[in-house]
Design a protein around this motif. Structure first.
Motif, mmCIF file in Angstrom:
data_model
loop_
_atom_site.group_PDB
_atom_site.id
_atom_site.type_symbol
_atom_site.label_atom_id
_atom_site.label_comp_id
_atom_site.label_asym_id
_atom_site.label_seq_id
_atom_site.Cartn_x
_atom_site.Cartn_y
_atom_site.Cartn_z
ATOM 1 N N ILE A 81 0.867 -1.180 0.000
ATOM 2 C CA ILE A 81 0.000 0.000 0.000
ATOM 3 C C ILE A 81 0.903 1.229 0.000
ATOM 4 O O ILE A 81 1.634 1.476 0.959
ATOM 5 C CB ILE A 81 -0.925 0.014 1.229
ATOM 6 N N LEU A 82 0.873 1.972 -1.103
ATOM 7 C CA LEU A 82 1.721 3.145 -1.276
ATOM 8 C C LEU A 82 0.877 4.394 -1.527
ATOM 9 O O LEU A 82 1.325 5.344 -2.170
ATOM 10 C CB LEU A 82 2.696 2.913 -2.433
ATOM 11 N N ARG A 83 -0.308 4.405 -1.000
ATOM 12 C CA ARG A 83 -1.197 5.551 -1.209
ATOM 13 C C ARG A 83 -0.586 6.813 -0.606
ATOM 14 O O ARG A 83 -0.142 6.840 0.540
ATOM 15 C CB ARG A 83 -2.570 5.286 -0.589
ATOM 16 N N ASP A 84 -0.534 7.863 -1.441
ATOM 17 C CA ASP A 84 -0.012 9.175 -1.038
ATOM 18 C C ASP A 84 1.468 9.137 -0.638
ATOM 19 O O ASP A 84 1.969 10.060 0.016
ATOM 20 C CB ASP A 84 -0.833 9.770 0.121
ATOM 21 N N ALA A 85 2.181 8.082 -1.007
ATOM 22 C CA ALA A 85 3.610 8.005 -0.705
ATOM 23 C C ALA A 85 4.394 8.955 -1.596
ATOM 24 O O ALA A 85 3.989 9.265 -2.719
ATOM 25 C CB ALA A 85 4.114 6.578 -0.899
ATOM 26 N N ASN A 86 5.525 9.425 -1.091
ATOM 27 C CA ASN A 86 6.396 10.320 -1.855
ATOM 28 C C ASN A 86 7.524 9.501 -2.473
ATOM 29 O O ASN A 86 8.447 9.070 -1.779
ATOM 30 C CB ASN A 86 6.971 11.407 -0.949
#
Length: 272
Positions: free
Chosen positions: A77-82
């Motif tokens: 889960i990489l939601r909204d990751a930079n």
């Protein structure tokens, strides 16, 4: 900076994060962080080469400029990751959720995705260099790439270099492989239905038990040493066309199976 000696286990990593510390520039080479809760973790410029991050929750994490070459991010889960300027060469993104992630300058060459991978809205992932359904990989340098079980249905691989690539059990339905270099490629059990192969070079390719139903080609550059044993869906017309290749090619044995191309074609059951 936290010393490498204090980061020997996944529990050490979690302890550092729980203490509110960042993991900037840390060397986490081949670390197993699978399934961990890593929301908002700071991995800026960290080395995560070949790390196992499958099913990890990296929501809103800072992975900017991180080196993730060869890492496993499947179902992460990489939601909204930079991921600004992060290196994701040959990363596995199968089933990963990247919605809302920052992918500006992210290097995705050779990264694998599938139909379950979720990218940010408007992100041109098909032309990013990543490998997956409907990807534009014309002329791509994919020699010896590990594409076992890859989902490449509908992909455009015109003139791609796939020499020695492992495409065992890969889904290439409807893919365009005209003029592609597939010399010594492993295509055993591959799904090649309605694939376009005109002008492709199949010399030394392992096509055992591949599904070639509806494959399109007028002429192949070479099939010298290719093994077609137990290929499925081959029509009489297709086999006749293959057997019309030069005798020198047909009588060349496959490097591994030692079966000649001619013998492998003559053993194939014809589709009626």
């Amino acid at each position: 900076m936290i010393s490498r000696e204090t980061l020997k286990t996944p529990q050490d990593v979690l302890a550092v994060l729980k203490a509110g510390l960042a993991l900037c520039q840390q060397d986490l080479y081949q670390f197993n962080l699978s399934g961990l809760e890593l929301q908002k973790a700071n991995f800026h410029r960290a080395t995560l080469i070949r790390a196992n991050l499958s099913q990890a929750d990296l929501s809103a994490a800072d992975l900017s400029a991180a080196d993730l070459r060869g890492a496993d991010l499947s179902q992460a889960i990489l939601r909204d990751a930079n991921l600004l300027s992060a290196c994701l060469y040959r990363v596995d993104l199968s089933g990963a959720d990247l919605r809302g992630a920052i992918l500006t300058g992210t290097k995705l060459l050779g990264a694998k995705y599938n139909s379950q991978t979720l990218f940010p809205e408007g992100f041109a992932y098909k032309s990013s260099g990543a490998i997956g359904p409907n990807a534009n990989l014309n002329g791509a340098q994919l020699n010896t790439a590990n594409l076992r079980n890859a989902d490449l249905q509908g992909a455009s691989l015109l003139g791609a270099y796939l020499g020695g690539a492992d495409l065992t059990l890969a889904n290439l339905q409807g893919a365009r492989l005209s003029q592609a270099d597939l010399r010594t490629a492993w295509l055993a059990g591959a799904y090649l239905r309605n694939t376009r192969l005109n002008g492709a070079n199949l010399a030394g390719a392992d096509l055992r038990a591949a599904d070639m139903t509806g494959v399109e080609f007028e002429k192949l550059e070479s099939i010298a040493g290719a093994d077609f044993t137990q290929v499925q869906g081959l029509s009489d017309e297709m086999r006749s066309r293959l057997l019309s290749q030069p005798a020198q090619e047909l009588d060349t044995p496959h490097a591994l199976t030692r079966r000649t191309t001619r013998a492998s074609l003559e053993s194939v059951s014809i589709k009626i």
